[in-house]
Design a protein around this motif. Structure first.
Motif, PDB file in Angstrom:
ATOM      1  N   ALA A  55       2.873   5.966  -5.790  1.00 47.75           N
ATOM      2  CA  ALA A  55       2.528   6.044  -7.220  1.00 47.75           C
ATOM      3  C   ALA A  55       1.394   7.036  -7.449  1.00 47.75           C
ATOM      4  O   ALA A  55       1.432   7.839  -8.392  1.00 47.75           O
ATOM      5  CB  ALA A  55       2.150   4.662  -7.746  1.00 47.75           C
ATOM      6  N   VAL A  56       0.402   7.003  -6.581  1.00 46.41           N
ATOM      7  CA  VAL A  56      -0.727   7.939  -6.711  1.00 46.41           C
ATOM      8  C   VAL A  56      -0.232   9.370  -6.502  1.00 46.41           C
ATOM      9  O   VAL A  56      -0.595  10.285  -7.258  1.00 46.41           O
ATOM     10  CB  VAL A  56      -1.847   7.574  -5.709  1.00 46.41           C
ATOM     11  CG1 VAL A  56      -2.889   8.677  -5.623  1.00 46.41           C
ATOM     12  CG2 VAL A  56      -2.487   6.257  -6.094  1.00 46.41           C
ATOM     13  N   LEU A  57       0.583   9.582  -5.501  1.00 48.09           N
ATOM     14  CA  LEU A  57       1.125  10.927  -5.256  1.00 48.09           C
ATOM     15  C   LEU A  57       2.004  11.395  -6.411  1.00 48.09           C
ATOM     16  O   LEU A  57       1.980  12.570  -6.785  1.00 48.09           O
ATOM     17  CB  LEU A  57       1.904  10.946  -3.942  1.00 48.09           C
ATOM     18  CG  LEU A  57       1.057  10.844  -2.672  1.00 48.09           C
ATOM     19  CD1 LEU A  57       1.959  10.743  -1.443  1.00 48.09           C
ATOM     20  CD2 LEU A  57       0.135  12.035  -2.553  1.00 48.09           C
TER      21      LEU A  57
ATOM     22  N   SER B 167       0.828  -1.204   0.000  1.00 50.14           N
ATOM     23  CA  SER B 167       0.000   0.000   0.000  1.00 50.14           C
ATOM     24  C   SER B 167       0.867   1.260   0.000  1.00 50.14           C
ATOM     25  O   SER B 167       0.437   2.311  -0.470  1.00 50.14           O
ATOM     26  CB  SER B 167      -0.940   0.000   1.200  1.00 50.14           C
ATOM     27  OG  SER B 167      -0.182   0.082   2.394  1.00 50.14           O
ATOM     28  N   ASN B 168       2.083   1.138   0.536  1.00 51.07           N
ATOM     29  CA  ASN B 168       3.002   2.256   0.544  1.00 51.07           C
ATOM     30  C   ASN B 168       3.418   2.613  -0.883  1.00 51.07           C
ATOM     31  O   ASN B 168       3.496   3.792  -1.246  1.00 51.07           O
ATOM     32  CB  ASN B 168       4.224   1.911   1.405  1.00 51.07           C
ATOM     33  CG  ASN B 168       4.988   3.160   1.818  1.00 51.07           C
ATOM     34  OD1 ASN B 168       4.488   4.252   1.649  1.00 51.07           O
ATOM     35  ND2 ASN B 168       6.174   2.962   2.354  1.00 51.07           N
TER      36      ASN B 168
ATOM     37  N   LEU C 292      -0.280  17.974 -11.683  1.00 45.66           N
ATOM     38  CA  LEU C 292      -0.204  19.369 -11.259  1.00 45.66           C
ATOM     39  C   LEU C 292       0.913  20.117 -11.984  1.00 45.66           C
ATOM     40  O   LEU C 292       0.747  21.285 -12.360  1.00 45.66           O
ATOM     41  CB  LEU C 292      -0.011  19.451  -9.746  1.00 45.66           C
ATOM     42  CG  LEU C 292      -1.228  19.037  -8.902  1.00 45.66           C
ATOM     43  CD1 LEU C 292      -0.856  19.003  -7.425  1.00 45.66           C
ATOM     44  CD2 LEU C 292      -2.388  19.972  -9.143  1.00 45.66           C
ATOM     45  N   GLN C 293       2.041  19.461 -12.183  1.00 51.17           N
ATOM     46  CA  GLN C 293       3.136  20.094 -12.920  1.00 51.17           C
ATOM     47  C   GLN C 293       2.731  20.359 -14.367  1.00 51.17           C
ATOM     48  O   GLN C 293       3.049  21.403 -14.928  1.00 51.17           O
ATOM     49  CB  GLN C 293       4.399  19.213 -12.874  1.00 51.17           C
ATOM     50  CG  GLN C 293       5.081  19.209 -11.539  1.00 51.17           C
ATOM     51  CD  GLN C 293       5.660  20.579 -11.207  1.00 51.17           C
ATOM     52  OE1 GLN C 293       6.289  21.219 -12.044  1.00 51.17           O
ATOM     53  NE2 GLN C 293       5.439  21.028  -9.983  1.00 51.17           N
ATOM     54  N   TRP C 294       2.037  19.404 -14.971  1.00 51.45           N
ATOM     55  CA  TRP C 294       1.572  19.597 -16.347  1.00 51.45           C
ATOM     56  C   TRP C 294       0.647  20.795 -16.417  1.00 51.45           C
ATOM     57  O   TRP C 294       0.764  21.633 -17.290  1.00 51.45           O
ATOM     58  CB  TRP C 294       0.854  18.334 -16.850  1.00 51.45           C
ATOM     59  CG  TRP C 294       0.305  18.517 -18.228  1.00 51.45           C
ATOM     60  CD1 TRP C 294       0.973  18.410 -19.399  1.00 51.45           C
ATOM     61  CD2 TRP C 294      -1.028  18.875 -18.576  1.00 51.45           C
ATOM     62  NE1 TRP C 294       0.147  18.672 -20.460  1.00 51.45           N
ATOM     63  CE2 TRP C 294      -1.103  18.964 -19.979  1.00 51.45           C
ATOM     64  CE3 TRP C 294      -2.189  19.135 -17.828  1.00 51.45           C
ATOM     65  CZ2 TRP C 294      -2.259  19.288 -20.652  1.00 51.45           C
ATOM     66  CZ3 TRP C 294      -3.342  19.456 -18.521  1.00 51.45           C
ATOM     67  CH2 TRP C 294      -3.372  19.535 -19.907  1.00 51.45           C
ATOM     68  N   ARG C 295      -0.272  20.879 -15.477  1.00 51.46           N
ATOM     69  CA  ARG C 295      -1.206  22.007 -15.460  1.00 51.46           C
ATOM     70  C   ARG C 295      -0.469  23.322 -15.252  1.00 51.46           C
ATOM     71  O   ARG C 295      -0.815  24.329 -15.859  1.00 51.46           O
ATOM     72  CB  ARG C 295      -2.241  21.812 -14.365  1.00 51.46           C
ATOM     73  CG  ARG C 295      -3.201  22.965 -14.223  1.00 51.46           C
ATOM     74  CD  ARG C 295      -4.564  22.519 -13.764  1.00 51.46           C
ATOM     75  NE  ARG C 295      -5.438  23.621 -13.449  1.00 51.46           N
ATOM     76  CZ  ARG C 295      -6.032  24.395 -14.349  1.00 51.46           C
ATOM     77  NH1 ARG C 295      -5.815  24.203 -15.610  1.00 51.46           N
ATOM     78  NH2 ARG C 295      -6.821  25.379 -13.978  1.00 51.46           N
ATOM     79  N   LEU C 296       0.547  23.325 -14.415  1.00 54.38           N
ATOM     80  CA  LEU C 296       1.294  24.545 -14.145  1.00 54.38           C
ATOM     81  C   LEU C 296       2.073  25.011 -15.367  1.00 54.38           C
ATOM     82  O   LEU C 296       2.080  26.198 -15.693  1.00 54.38           O
ATOM     83  CB  LEU C 296       2.264  24.318 -12.971  1.00 54.38           C
ATOM     84  CG  LEU C 296       3.215  25.484 -12.663  1.00 54.38           C
ATOM     85  CD1 LEU C 296       2.424  26.691 -12.175  1.00 54.38           C
ATOM     86  CD2 LEU C 296       4.248  25.056 -11.649  1.00 54.38           C
ATOM     87  N   TRP C 297       2.718  24.121 -16.082  1.00 53.81           N
ATOM     88  CA  TRP C 297       3.626  24.516 -17.155  1.00 53.81           C
ATOM     89  C   TRP C 297       3.002  24.498 -18.538  1.00 53.81           C
ATOM     90  O   TRP C 297       3.391  25.289 -19.400  1.00 53.81           O
ATOM     91  CB  TRP C 297       4.864  23.616 -17.162  1.00 53.81           C
ATOM     92  CG  TRP C 297       5.665  23.778 -15.921  1.00 53.81           C
ATOM     93  CD1 TRP C 297       5.747  22.908 -14.882  1.00 53.81           C
ATOM     94  CD2 TRP C 297       6.466  24.907 -15.557  1.00 53.81           C
ATOM     95  NE1 TRP C 297       6.553  23.406 -13.889  1.00 53.81           N
ATOM     96  CE2 TRP C 297       7.013  24.641 -14.282  1.00 53.81           C
ATOM     97  CE3 TRP C 297       6.777  26.112 -16.178  1.00 53.81           C
ATOM     98  CZ2 TRP C 297       7.849  25.530 -13.629  1.00 53.81           C
ATOM     99  CZ3 TRP C 297       7.620  26.990 -15.522  1.00 53.81           C
ATOM    100  CH2 TRP C 297       8.137  26.699 -14.269  1.00 53.81           C
ATOM    101  N   VAL C 298       2.041  23.632 -18.817  1.00 51.79           N
ATOM    102  CA  VAL C 298       1.584  23.417 -20.192  1.00 51.79           C
ATOM    103  C   VAL C 298       0.144  23.866 -20.434  1.00 51.79           C
ATOM    104  O   VAL C 298      -0.150  24.459 -21.469  1.00 51.79           O
ATOM    105  CB  VAL C 298       1.732  21.922 -20.573  1.00 51.79           C
ATOM    106  CG1 VAL C 298       1.266  21.666 -21.991  1.00 51.79           C
ATOM    107  CG2 VAL C 298       3.175  21.474 -20.410  1.00 51.79           C
ATOM    108  N   ALA C 299      -0.751  23.600 -19.537  1.00 52.06           N
ATOM    109  CA  ALA C 299      -2.181  23.818 -19.772  1.00 52.06           C
ATOM    110  C   ALA C 299      -2.523  25.305 -19.866  1.00 52.06           C
ATOM    111  O   ALA C 299      -1.725  26.173 -19.509  1.00 52.06           O
ATOM    112  CB  ALA C 299      -2.989  23.172 -18.644  1.00 52.06           C
TER     113      ALA C 299
END
Length: 92
Positions: free
Chosen positions: A8-10, A2-3, A17-24
């Protein structure tokens, strides 16, 4: 186990979030493009305002007296006054 799933989820969330910050849309790249467009439009507006001011001054001159109309007729139409002699000087 589960760890690893939590990591992986994080990691996926961080990537999203990085994609949204730099590309979107609304991100850094979009903001830079918009700033460049605003700068270009401001420069175009300044040119048009200068042109409009020159034309406004010309309209005021043409409406205020005959001197401006006479000068314009002489330069654009090649008109001369009565009893004037026209000399054409050709420079080589």
């Amino acid at each position: 186990m589960s760890n690893r799933v939590a990591i992986a989820v994080l990691a996926l969330m961080l990537t999203g979030l990085q994609w949204r910050l730099w590309v979107a849309d609304g991100g850094v790249a979009h903001t830079h493009r918009l700033k460049a467009q605003v700068q270009a439009q401001q420069e175009e507006n300044a040119k048009l305002m200068a042109r409009n001011a020159a034309r406004d001054a010309e309209v005021r001159d043409l409406g205020s007296g005959t001197a401006a109309i006479e000068a314009r007729a002489r330069t654009t139409l090649g008109m001369i006054k009565a009893n004037e002699t026209f000399y054409l000087v050709v420079a080589q």
